[in-house]
Scaffold this motif. Structure first.
Motif, PDB file in Angstrom:
ATOM      1  N   GLU A  58      -7.494  -6.563 -39.172  1.00  0.00           N
ATOM      2  CA  GLU A  58      -6.652  -7.584 -38.556  1.00  0.00           C
ATOM      3  C   GLU A  58      -5.334  -6.985 -38.073  1.00  0.00           C
ATOM      4  OE1 GLU A  58      -5.136 -12.152 -39.113  1.00  0.00           O
ATOM      5  OE2 GLU A  58      -6.430 -11.260 -40.648  1.00  0.00           O
ATOM      6  N   LEU A  59      -4.721  -6.160 -38.907  1.00  0.00           N
ATOM      7  CA  LEU A  59      -3.486  -5.489 -38.501  1.00  0.00           C
ATOM      8  C   LEU A  59      -3.715  -4.603 -37.279  1.00  0.00           C
ATOM      9  CD1 LEU A  59      -2.151  -4.502 -42.030  1.00  0.00           C
ATOM     10  CD2 LEU A  59      -1.048  -6.101 -40.453  1.00  0.00           C
ATOM     11  N   SER A 105       1.619  -0.093 -36.789  1.00  0.00           N
ATOM     12  CA  SER A 105       1.181   1.293 -36.961  1.00  0.00           C
ATOM     13  C   SER A 105       0.224   1.660 -35.840  1.00  0.00           C
ATOM     14  CB  SER A 105       0.478   1.478 -38.313  1.00  0.00           C
ATOM     15  OG  SER A 105       1.374   1.278 -39.383  1.00  0.00           O
ATOM     16  N   PRO A 106       0.160   2.945 -35.479  1.00  0.00           N
ATOM     17  CA  PRO A 106      -0.798   3.375 -34.462  1.00  0.00           C
ATOM     18  C   PRO A 106      -2.238   3.147 -34.922  1.00  0.00           C
ATOM     19  CG  PRO A 106       0.859   5.075 -34.876  1.00  0.00           C
ATOM     20  CD  PRO A 106       1.009   4.055 -35.953  1.00  0.00           C
ATOM     21  N   ALA A 107      -3.117   2.938 -33.973  1.00  0.00           N
ATOM     22  CA  ALA A 107      -4.526   2.752 -34.316  1.00  0.00           C
ATOM     23  C   ALA A 107      -5.073   3.961 -35.070  1.00  0.00           C
ATOM     24  CB  ALA A 107      -5.337   2.499 -33.045  1.00  0.00           C
ATOM     25  N   LYS A 108      -4.672   5.162 -34.662  1.00  0.00           N
ATOM     26  CA  LYS A 108      -5.135   6.366 -35.368  1.00  0.00           C
ATOM     27  C   LYS A 108      -4.725   6.323 -36.838  1.00  0.00           C
ATOM     28  CE  LYS A 108      -3.432   9.906 -33.267  1.00  0.00           C
ATOM     29  NZ  LYS A 108      -3.103  11.184 -32.607  1.00  0.00           N
ATOM     30  N   TRP A 109      -3.528   5.818 -37.103  1.00  0.00           N
ATOM     31  CA  TRP A 109      -3.065   5.772 -38.488  1.00  0.00           C
ATOM     32  C   TRP A 109      -3.911   4.788 -39.296  1.00  0.00           C
ATOM     33  CZ3 TRP A 109      -1.343   2.386 -42.121  1.00  0.00           C
ATOM     34  CH2 TRP A 109      -0.768   2.956 -43.259  1.00  0.00           C
ATOM     35  N   HIS A 110      -4.210   3.623 -38.750  1.00  0.00           N
ATOM     36  CA  HIS A 110      -5.077   2.668 -39.458  1.00  0.00           C
ATOM     37  C   HIS A 110      -6.434   3.306 -39.768  1.00  0.00           C
ATOM     38  CE1 HIS A 110      -2.612  -0.956 -39.263  1.00  0.00           C
ATOM     39  NE2 HIS A 110      -2.397  -0.767 -37.976  1.00  0.00           N
ATOM     40  N   LEU A 111      -7.013   3.985 -38.777  1.00  0.00           N
ATOM     41  CA  LEU A 111      -8.306   4.634 -38.970  1.00  0.00           C
ATOM     42  C   LEU A 111      -8.244   5.666 -40.092  1.00  0.00           C
ATOM     43  CD1 LEU A 111      -9.182   5.260 -35.223  1.00  0.00           C
ATOM     44  CD2 LEU A 111     -10.500   3.803 -36.754  1.00  0.00           C
ATOM     45  N   ALA A 112      -7.169   6.426 -40.120  1.00  0.00           N
ATOM     46  CA  ALA A 112      -7.051   7.501 -41.097  1.00  0.00           C
ATOM     47  C   ALA A 112      -6.614   6.990 -42.463  1.00  0.00           C
ATOM     48  CB  ALA A 112      -6.062   8.545 -40.588  1.00  0.00           C
ATOM     49  N   HIS A 113      -5.705   6.026 -42.506  1.00  0.00           N
ATOM     50  CA  HIS A 113      -5.206   5.530 -43.787  1.00  0.00           C
ATOM     51  C   HIS A 113      -6.319   4.885 -44.596  1.00  0.00           C
ATOM     52  CE1 HIS A 113      -2.954   3.386 -46.831  1.00  0.00           C
ATOM     53  NE2 HIS A 113      -3.495   2.258 -46.399  1.00  0.00           N
TER      54      HIS A 113
END
Length: 419
Positions: free
Chosen positions: A147-148, A46-54
């Motif tokens: 980690e992901l 997943s994009p880094a932005k998605w990890h931050l937002a999720h």
């Protein structure tokens, strides 16, 4: 969902932990551009932005929306964009198209995080215990995503022909090769595995239950890059007799000849890491290998993979806070073994066990009950944590799980054998 019989941490301790976890995630993306944070390198990543937002959506949804009277969502579009797999929370953007979400920008996502963080901290003094438990769950959930996030960034940068380093690092100093593998023997016995009930654990770690171990031995360290290079040189990827049928089909179909990120350059094996491309360290644990590769190597070595019960019974005597784990943002990587058996850190260790429920397992009601139980099909258990696991996240009962072909995580191999 989590299992926790110990009292919840007090509000001050929880606030401190919450801020530390949230701060580390932001530190991990500090070297990234908006383009870096938007791109998606494969369906599994997943994009880094998605990890931050999720991870922020998780807290906004299950804590602020559900427990703070009058709270209004930061943006009505975000639940659709940043839900992952929670069917109870409605429709969501397709996983394989997360990289198409060029807007909101990275700065806008960071502003969303700051807003939710402030709202959680402002509400903390009035939140009931159930909500505080969900914040604790949210912290552990975010540590998984940390980690992901690192491994997804690594995979993304590996697709760039320029092979950029995310973090510069000093030149590696060669170290001595570890001693040949020793064996930790254990007689047949009945043991208990699973969460003891003290502190936090995910639901898949429970109930604690008895299981019978046959007489066996575990290797006192994981397999090294140098040992893996010998496997390659002996035709390990060209000889089908050591491979499971599905594994051999995968090797042929995907033209697999070495661990992920390995390439031969200038007459030797190199690897790509968060610090760019470098020669492999033959003394360091091999990583980025699939279950198929781990199982084939074990067969070639005249051994097998441990069961998760064998692994947990041995690891329970060791400190889960020890070993090479992530303490800060930077170019994490496995390090050569030093100072006796290390069951935690460096690489997640493939076991021969399927990810299935323990006897008596029941998923909790509601959306957070979708956390683990729905994935108990077709995946294999890994144990021990890695160099990218935040220190304090893992424990002896922790069950990680991936499909047998996946290898973009820091995954490695500990051998076992029957006695």
């Amino acid at each position: 969902m989590r299992v926790q019989t110990a009292p919840s941490p007090d509000r001050g301790e929880l606030a401190t932990r919450f801020q530390a976890v949230r701060g580390l995630t932001v530190a991990l993306v500090a070297p990234l551009s908006d383009a870096d944070a938007t791109a998606q390198s494969m369906d599994d990543a997943s994009p880094a932005k998605w990890h931050l937002a999720h991870t922020t959506w998780f807290l906004e949804t299950f804590v602020l929306r559900d427990f703070v009277a009058g709270y209004g969502l930061y943006d009505d579009r975000f639940p659709f964009l940043f839900n992952s797999y929670y069917e109870a929370e409605g429709q969501r953007h397709a996983r394989n198209r997360r990289g198409m979400v060029t807007r909101p920008t990275l700065d806008e996502i960071l502003a969303y995080r700051a807003h939710v963080d402030a709202a959680v901290l402002a509400a903390l003094s009035e939140l009931p215990e159930a909500a505080r438990d969900l914040i604790t769950l949210g912290c552990h959930h975010e540590e998984q995503h940390q980690e992901l996030l690192l491994t997804d960034i690594l995979h993304l940068m590996a697709q760039n022909p320029a092979e950029p380093a995310v973090w510069p690092a000093a030149r590696k100093v060669p170290v001595a090769m570890p001693a040949p593998i020793g064996w930790i023997e254990r007689a047949a016995e009945l043991v208990e595995i699973g969460h003891t009930g003290e502190g936090f654990a995910f639901d898949a770690e429970a109930p604690r239950h008895p299981t019978l171990l046959s007489a066996h031995a575990l290797a006192d360290r994981t397999v090294t890059n140098g040992e893996w290079a010998a496997f390659i040189a002996d035709g390990g990827y060209a000889e089908p007799r050591h491979w499971l049928s599905d594994g051999w089909a995968w090797v042929r179909r995907e033209a697999i000849v070495a661990p992920l990120y390995w390439e031969q350059r200038d007459g030797g094996w190199t690897r790509f890491g968060l610090d760019g491309r470098r020669a492999i360290d033959p003394a360091a644990p091999v990583t980025h290998v699939s279950f198929y590769e781990a199982d084939a190597y074990a067969s070639w070595a005249g051994a097998r993979l441990p069961t998760e019960a064998e692994w947990e019974a041995a690891a329970s005597a060791h400190d889960p806070l020890g070993g090479n784990q992530m303490d800060r943002a930077g170019p994490v990587e496995p390090r050569p073994a030093a100072g006796g058996p290390a069951f935690f850190g460096d690489v997640w260790e493939w076991t021969g066990s399927a990810f299935r429920p323990y006897p008596g397992f029941r998923a909790v009601e509601g959306a957070v009950g979708e956390y683990n139980g729905k994935f108990m099909s077709g995946q294999c258990v890994l144990r021990g944590g890695s160099c990218a696991t935040p220190r304090g996240h893992a424990r002896a009962s922790y069950r990680n799980f991936f499909y047998p072909h996946q290898r973009w995580q820091f995954t490695g191999v500990r051998l076992a054998k029957d006695l």
